[in-house]
Design a protein around this motif. Structure first.
Motif, PDB file in Angstrom:
ATOM      1  N   THR A 190       0.854  -1.192   0.000  1.00 47.79           N
ATOM      2  CA  THR A 190       0.000   0.000   0.000  1.00 47.79           C
ATOM      3  C   THR A 190       0.884   1.234   0.000  1.00 47.79           C
ATOM      4  OG1 THR A 190      -0.055   0.100   2.411  1.00 47.79           O
ATOM      5  CG2 THR A 190      -1.741  -1.243   1.325  1.00 47.79           C
ATOM      6  N   ALA A 191       0.258   2.416  -0.062  1.00 45.73           N
ATOM      7  CA  ALA A 191       1.021   3.658  -0.048  1.00 45.73           C
ATOM      8  C   ALA A 191       1.862   3.766   1.217  1.00 45.73           C
ATOM      9  CB  ALA A 191       0.069   4.843  -0.160  1.00 45.73           C
ATOM     10  N   ARG A 192       1.291   3.449   2.360  1.00 48.23           N
ATOM     11  CA  ARG A 192       2.039   3.531   3.620  1.00 48.23           C
ATOM     12  C   ARG A 192       3.159   2.492   3.664  1.00 48.23           C
ATOM     13  NH1 ARG A 192      -3.036   5.258   5.335  1.00 48.23           N
ATOM     14  NH2 ARG A 192      -2.954   7.208   6.539  1.00 48.23           N
ATOM     15  N   GLY A 193       2.892   1.318   3.128  1.00 48.73           N
ATOM     16  CA  GLY A 193       3.929   0.292   3.067  1.00 48.73           C
ATOM     17  C   GLY A 193       5.085   0.728   2.181  1.00 48.73           C
ATOM     18  N   GLU A 194       4.770   1.355   1.046  1.00 44.31           N
ATOM     19  CA  GLU A 194       5.809   1.839   0.137  1.00 44.31           C
ATOM     20  C   GLU A 194       6.617   2.957   0.772  1.00 44.31           C
ATOM     21  OE1 GLU A 194       6.744   0.685  -2.696  1.00 44.31           O
ATOM     22  OE2 GLU A 194       5.141  -0.721  -3.200  1.00 44.31           O
ATOM     23  N   LEU A 195       5.971   3.801   1.561  1.00 44.74           N
ATOM     24  CA  LEU A 195       6.682   4.889   2.231  1.00 44.74           C
ATOM     25  C   LEU A 195       7.614   4.355   3.322  1.00 44.74           C
ATOM     26  CD1 LEU A 195       3.876   7.589   2.455  1.00 44.74           C
ATOM     27  CD2 LEU A 195       5.983   7.723   1.113  1.00 44.74           C
ATOM     28  N   ALA A 196       7.163   3.326   4.043  1.00 43.09           N
ATOM     29  CA  ALA A 196       8.021   2.708   5.057  1.00 43.09           C
ATOM     30  C   ALA A 196       9.262   2.100   4.403  1.00 43.09           C
ATOM     31  CB  ALA A 196       7.235   1.645   5.817  1.00 43.09           C
ATOM     32  N   TYR A 197       9.058   1.488   3.257  1.00 44.24           N
ATOM     33  CA  TYR A 197      10.169   0.903   2.499  1.00 44.24           C
ATOM     34  C   TYR A 197      11.112   2.000   2.012  1.00 44.24           C
ATOM     35  CZ  TYR A 197      12.436  -0.960  -1.720  1.00 44.24           C
ATOM     36  OH  TYR A 197      13.343  -1.299  -2.690  1.00 44.24           O
ATOM     37  N   ALA A 198      10.553   3.080   1.461  1.00 44.93           N
ATOM     38  CA  ALA A 198      11.382   4.186   0.965  1.00 44.93           C
ATOM     39  C   ALA A 198      12.190   4.814   2.097  1.00 44.93           C
ATOM     40  CB  ALA A 198      10.504   5.238   0.300  1.00 44.93           C
ATOM     41  N   ARG A 199      11.564   4.967   3.259  1.00 47.95           N
ATOM     42  CA  ARG A 199      12.271   5.556   4.406  1.00 47.95           C
ATOM     43  C   ARG A 199      13.472   4.685   4.798  1.00 47.95           C
ATOM     44  NH1 ARG A 199       8.381   6.878   7.070  1.00 47.95           N
ATOM     45  NH2 ARG A 199       8.599   9.157   7.192  1.00 47.95           N
TER      46      ARG A 199
END
Length: 276
Positions: A190-199
Motif C-alpha cells: 500500500t502507499a504507507r507500506g511503500e513509504l516505510a520501504y522508501a524511508r
C-alpha cells in the motif's frame, strides 16, 4: 622378400636387460612390464586425471567438515546465537577478513552482529546453504507467507528484502543483493507500506546506490498524485526527513515531462517594479 630386421642396439639392450632382471627376481610368476608402452605413456590409466580433478573439487561434505563459527546477532533479550560452517561463510569477503583474524589456537570462533536484523541474517545463512531464501520466487510472484498478509499496510514484506539487500551489500555477496532486489518488485503493498520501504532505503543506502533508489523515485514519480492522498502526512514527513527522496521524485517528474516535450519555454526572471 623378407624385410630386413632393424635393431637399435642401445634401446634393445636396455629392454633385454630389464626383462632379464624381472625374470631373475620373480621367476615365471613375475609381472612383466612392457617398457616400450611405458615409454610411450600407453600404460597410464585414462581415469586417473579425472579422479585427481574430482579429488581437488570442494564437495558439500567438505563445507560441513569445516570449523563452526558462532554469530551473535542482536542485543539484550533479543540477542540470538547462530552457527554456520566457516568454509561457507568465507564466501563473503566480510567474513573472510573476520575469520583471518582468529588465532589458530582459538577453541571458540565468534563474530558479533549487534545491529543486524535476525531475520536478515537468517536469510543470508539460508542462501549460503541452499542458494535461495524464503519466500522463493515463483514466476512473477513469491511464495505465499502464512505469517504475512497478502498486501501489507506496514511494509514488512518490502522491508524484509530491503534488509537482506543492505546486509548483502555489507557482506559483499553481490548475488544475494541482486536476488533480494528482484524480490522487492514482486511484493504488493500500500502507499504507507511503500513509504516505510522508501524511508528504510534512504536511511540505509548511499546516495550513489541508484539500483535501489531509482525505482523508488520512479514509483512515486508516476503515482504520487494519487497515492500521496492515501498517506499525505507520511509522504510530506518523508520528504522533509529525507530531502533526497523529494528531490529524486521531482527529478523523475521533470525528466519525464522533458522527454515528452511538454516542458514550457523558460521565461525571463521576475522583475521588480521600477519608480516605486
Amino acid at each position: 622378400m623378407a624385410e630386413p630386421e632393424v635393431r637399435i642396439e642401445g634401446f634393445q639392450a636396455a629392454v633385454d636387460e630389464a626383462l632379464q632382471d624381472i625374470e631373475m627376481a620373480g621367476g615365471d610368476d613375475a609381472e612383466i612390464i612392457d617398457i616400450e608402452d611405458e615409454a610411450n605413456g600407453e600404460g597410464a590409466d585414462p581415469e586417473d586425471a579425472g579422479r585427481e580433478e574430482e579429488a581437488a573439487r570442494t564437495t558439500f561434505i567438505d563445507y560441513l567438515k569445516s570449523p563452526i563459527i558462532e554469530l551473535l546477532v542482536g542485543q539484550g533479550e533479543e540477542q540470538t546465537l547462530l552457527t554456520a560452517h566457516q568454509a561457507l561463510l568465507i564466501k563473503s569477503p566480510f567474513f573472510a577478513d573476520a575469520v583471518a583474524q582468529f588465532s589458530t589456537e582459538a577453541t571458540t570462533r565468534r563474530i558479533e552482529f549487534a545491529n543486524e536484523d535476525l531475520d536478515a541474517v537468517g536469510c543470508f545463512l539460508q542462501y549460503l546453504y541452499t542458494g535461495e531464501y524464503f519466500p522463493k520466487k515463483v514466476g512473477d510472484a513469491l511464495e505465499s507467507d502464512p505469517a504475512q498478509a497478502a498486501i501489507g499496510d506496514d511494509g514488512d514484506q518490502l522491508l524484509k528484502h530491503a534488509r537482506v539487500y543492505t546486509l548483502a551489500e555489507k557482506l559483499g555477496v553481490i548475488e544475494l543483493k541482486s536476488l533480494a532486489h528482484s524480490k522487492v518488485h514482486r511484493v504488493h503493498s500500500t502507499a504507507r507500506g511503500e513509504l516505510a520501504y522508501a524511508r528504510f532505503v534512504y536511511a540505509n543506502t548511499p546516495r550513489s546506490d541508484s539500483t535501489i533508489r531509482k525505482p523508488i523515485a520512479s514509483f512515486w514519480g508516476q503515482r504520487s498524485h494519487v497515492l500521496r492522498h492515501e498517506a499525505e502526512d507520511d509522504f510530506r514527513a518523508l520528504c522533509l526527513e529525507y530531502p533526497e527522496f523529494g528531490f529524486d521524485v521531482l527529478s523523475f517528474v521533470l525528466d519525464a515531462r522533458e522527454r515528452k516535450g511538454v516542458e514550457a519555454e523558460p521565461k525571463s526572471g521576475r522583475k521588480r517594479a521600477r519608480g516605486m
